[in-house]
Design a protein around this motif. Structure first.
Motif, short mmCIF file in Angstrom:
data_model
loop_
_atom_site.label_atom_id
_atom_site.label_comp_id
_atom_site.label_asym_id
_atom_site.label_seq_id
_atom_site.Cartn_x
_atom_site.Cartn_y
_atom_site.Cartn_z
N ILE A 157 0.70 -1.17 0.01
CA ILE A 157 -0.15 0.07 -0.11
C ILE A 157 1.05 1.29 0.10
O ILE A 157 0.50 2.12 -0.85
CB ILE A 157 -0.94 0.01 1.19
N ARG A 158 1.84 1.37 0.68
CA ARG A 158 2.90 2.22 0.89
C ARG A 158 3.38 2.59 -0.49
O ARG A 158 3.45 3.62 -1.01
CB ARG A 158 3.88 2.17 2.16
N ASP A 159 3.96 1.39 -1.11
CA ASP A 159 4.59 1.47 -2.42
C ASP A 159 3.53 2.03 -3.35
O ASP A 159 3.65 2.79 -4.44
CB ASP A 159 5.10 0.07 -3.10
N TYR A 160 2.14 1.77 -3.16
CA TYR A 160 1.32 2.12 -4.24
C TYR A 160 0.76 3.63 -3.98
O TYR A 160 1.06 4.39 -5.04
CB TYR A 160 -0.16 1.23 -3.92
N ILE A 161 0.94 4.02 -2.88
CA ILE A 161 0.77 5.32 -2.60
C ILE A 161 1.84 6.39 -3.29
O ILE A 161 1.76 7.34 -3.84
CB ILE A 161 0.55 5.79 -0.96
N GLN A 162 2.98 5.80 -2.87
CA GLN A 162 4.36 6.58 -3.47
C GLN A 162 4.18 6.61 -4.90
O GLN A 162 4.71 7.63 -5.52
CB GLN A 162 5.61 5.88 -2.89
N GLU A 163 3.68 5.41 -5.64
CA GLU A 163 3.77 5.49 -6.74
C GLU A 163 2.35 5.93 -7.75
O GLU A 163 1.99 5.63 -8.81
CB GLU A 163 3.72 3.91 -7.50
N SER A 164 1.53 6.57 -6.78
CA SER A 164 0.10 7.02 -7.33
C SER A 164 0.19 7.91 -8.65
O SER A 164 -0.48 7.83 -9.50
CB SER A 164 -0.68 7.51 -6.11
N GLU A 165 1.24 8.67 -8.40
CA GLU A 165 1.37 9.93 -9.61
C GLU A 165 1.61 9.14 -10.80
O GLU A 165 1.33 9.44 -11.90
CB GLU A 165 2.56 10.86 -9.12
N ASN A 166 2.74 8.16 -10.55
CA ASN A 166 3.10 7.54 -11.81
C ASN A 166 2.03 6.68 -12.55
O ASN A 166 1.77 6.45 -13.60
CB ASN A 166 4.38 6.47 -11.51
N ILE A 167 1.00 5.98 -11.59
CA ILE A 167 0.05 5.23 -11.86
C ILE A 167 -0.84 6.24 -12.69
O ILE A 167 -1.54 5.73 -13.76
CB ILE A 167 -0.50 4.37 -10.67
N ALA A 168 -1.22 7.20 -12.13
CA ALA A 168 -2.04 8.15 -12.81
C ALA A 168 -1.65 8.63 -14.10
O ALA A 168 -2.37 8.70 -15.11
CB ALA A 168 -2.31 9.46 -11.95
N SER A 169 -0.25 8.72 -14.20
CA SER A 169 0.32 9.09 -15.53
C SER A 169 0.08 8.07 -16.46
O SER A 169 -0.16 8.34 -17.78
CB SER A 169 1.60 9.52 -15.26
N LEU A 170 0.24 6.74 -15.97
CA LEU A 170 0.29 5.36 -16.81
C LEU A 170 -1.12 5.39 -17.38
O LEU A 170 -1.38 5.15 -18.53
CB LEU A 170 0.78 4.31 -16.18
N HIS A 171 -2.20 5.65 -16.39
CA HIS A 171 -3.59 5.60 -16.73
C HIS A 171 -3.97 6.67 -17.92
O HIS A 171 -4.66 6.31 -18.72
CB HIS A 171 -4.42 5.85 -15.79
#
Length: 592
Positions: A32-46
């Motif tokens: 969860i911490r890793d996901y939160i940290q990569e949330s911006e990247n995931i949003a960008s990927l989306h």
């Protein structure tokens, strides 16, 4: 069991389960911490994925549009292919039409060179002949197109007709002038006739374009050449018959000239007038018929008073030979003429032979004058006559001739026997027969084959009469010896040799008589033989045969005397030794 196994392994399952659950919670919190940290990247990927979907959607729209364009292009390509095929078909059709039309136009167009040559060039120039052939081809092409209903033919028909008329006129004048030149006195017509062959296409042109003119030229040629040949052969035959020479030689000269000219004329007719088979035969006889008829009439007239069988027979073989020559030259037009000539010659020849046979048959020897053992002049004439016919017949054998000669031979043999019967003694009869047979045999063998029937027949007759003469010759001086030997051999053969004991005196007389007279007797018979026979070679042969027979007779006499019944006869000591006798007799053998 599992708990026991775990316990056995030294592990508590409850404790192990809590430991695993704790580890999973830790990993989850870390994720969860890793996901939160990569949330911006995931949003960008989306956002990027959303953008890619939009791009792919546009690409799909573009590809759909492109596919639609390709479908329309393929349809257009198919349309173009169909249009190209149709254009190729139209092109081929146009090319075919242009070729046919070109041929038609070329066939109908009349070149200026053709017009100039036909109207202005002399017929003897090569260009006139070349353009005449072109004109003939165009006229034929126009007739063919007119038959097909080609309207363009009307445009050139008038020009071609005028050119045809001009060509026909020039050709007619040229050929008729050539034919008229044959009529000039002292002209060798064969030279212009041969020259005319170079222009044989002229007549072919007339046949195809003006048959009336072609017929006029042919009729004029037939009339002219028919008169020329008739006049030539009538004059030639008249001059020949004034020559004092054997008829068969004149016959050969006449018919060789006829053969040579007829072969040349027939071949010219076939080549120039373009005929063959029955048509060529008819045209040839239209030209040569009067000449052939005149020749046949002359031959028939001559044969009516001809009694020379050899001359007639030679003429027959001349005809047979010339007929073969004509066949080799492939000239059948004379076949009927040869048959007509043979139909005149053969009956006359057979009639003359029959007359000879009848003449010999009816001859009376008593009306022929004095008797003579030498060869009779009638037999000599027969021998020379027969040998001549046999020699001629060997070239082309004829069975009918040999049959007639056989009949004549029989009559001559009978005639010889009738004449021989007029002599008083058998010896003179035999001398006459031998002389005549030997003469006939000698003449025949000079020309006939050794195995011919006539030679064999006379050889047998000569041998038989010679043997009989030898017996007649030995009979006067040695007749007693001959009679005793024949009687003694007959007794011995029948087993009655004892009867020879009563013949001692006869045998003694025979021994002494032979010993004292045989030399003079042999000398006398030798001289007698040489005087009796005209052929010394034949006389020598007869003497040799007589001496041989005498030796054989004396040898048989010795054998008879060797029988026990006569072996002790004192006169046996006077017998002449056989070998000594042979040596002595050889001295009396004449050499010729």
């Amino acid at each position: 069991m599992s708990s026991s196994w775990m316990k056995w392994m030294g592990v508590d399952l409850r404790h192990y389960s809590k430991q695993v659950e704790l580890e999973l919670q830790q990993i989850e919190q870390k994720s969860i911490r890793d996901y939160i940290q990569e949330s911006e990247n995931i949003a960008s990927l989306h956002n990027q994925i959303t953008a890619c979907d939009a791009v792919l959607e546009r690409m799909e729209q573009m590809l759909g549009a492109f596919q639609s364009d390709l479908s329309s292009i393929s349809s257009e390509i198919r349309t173009l292919q169909e249009q190209s095929g149709a254009m190729n078909i139209r092109l081929r059709n146009r090319q075919a039409v242009r070729g046919k039309l070109g041929e038609l136009v070329d066939g109908l167009v009349v070149p200026s060179a053709l017009v100039t040559a036909i109207l202005e060039a002399p017929v003897t120039e090569p260009r006139f002949l070349e353009q005449l052939q072109e004109l003939d081809a165009k006229a034929a092409a126009v007739r063919e197109q007119e038959a097909r209903g080609t309207a363009a033919c009307a445009d050139v028909r008038g020009v071609l007709d005028r050119l045809r008329v001009k060509a026909v006129t020039k050709i007619r004048e040229f050929i008729l002038q050539k034919i008229y030149s044959f009529r000039k006195p002292m002209t060798n017509y064969q030279i212009p006739q041969t020259a005319l062959l170079k222009y044989r296409f002229f007549y072919q042109f007339l046949l195809g374009n003006e048959r009336a003119t072609a017929k006029e030229i042919r009729d004029e040629y037939v009339e002219t050449l028919s008169k020329i040949y008739l006049s030539y052969y009538r004059s030639y035959l008249g001059r020949l018959m004034k020559v004092q020479y054997p008829f068969e030689a004149l016959f050969r000269s006449q018919h060789y000239a006829l053969l040579d000219n007829s072969c040349r004329e027939y071949l010219f007719i076939c080549e120039f007038f373009v005929v063959s088979g029955p048509a060529a035969h008819d045209l040839f006889h239209a030209v040569m018929g009067r000449t052939l008829s005149m020749t046949l009439k002359h031959l028939d007239s001559y044969l009516a008073d001809c009694y020379d069988a050899i001359a007639v027979f030679l003429c027959i073989h001349i005809v047979l030979r010339f007929r073969n020559i004509a066949a080799k030259r492939d000239v059948p037009a004379l076949d009927r003429y040869w048959e007509q000539v043979l139909a005149l010659l053969w009956p006359r020849f057979e009639l003359i032979l029959e007359m000879n046979v009848q003449s010999v048959r009816s001859t009376d020897p008593q009306r022929l004058g004095g008797l003579d053992t030498r060869p009779h002049y009638i037999t000599r004439r027969y021998a020379e006559f027969s040998s001549a016919l046999v020699s001629i017949n060997q070239t082309i054998p004829n069975e009918r001739t040999m049959q007639l000669l056989g009949q004549l031979q029989v009559e001559v043999e009978n005639f010889v026997l009738r004449v021989a019967a007029e002599f008083s003694s058998r010896k003179e009869q035999l001398v006459f027969l031998i002389n005549n047979y030997d003469m006939m045999l000698g003449v025949l063998m000079e020309r006939a084959a050794d195995d011919s029937k006539e030679v064999e027949s006379f050889q047998q007759l000569l041998n038989a009469r010679t043997q009989e003469f030898i017996e007649e010759l030995l009979s006067p001086p040695f007749g007693g010896l001959v009679a005793f030997v024949k009687e003694a051999e007959a007794l011995i053969e029948r087993g009655q040799a004892e009867r020879l004991r009563g013949e001692e005196a006869r045998v003694t007389q025979l021994i002494r008589g032979f010993g004292s007279s045989w030399k003079s007797s042999v000398e006398s018979l030798s001289q007698d033989v040489m005087r009796s026979f005209t052929n010394f070679r034949n006389g020598t042969s007869i003497i040799q045969g007589a001496l041989t027979q005498l030796i054989q007779l004396y040898h048989r006499f010795h054998r008879v005397l060797s029988q026990p019944q006569l072996r002790a006869l004192p006169a046996r000591a006077e017998l002449i030794n056989i070998h000594h006798l042979m040596v002595e007799l050889k001295k009396h053998k004449p050499n010729f």
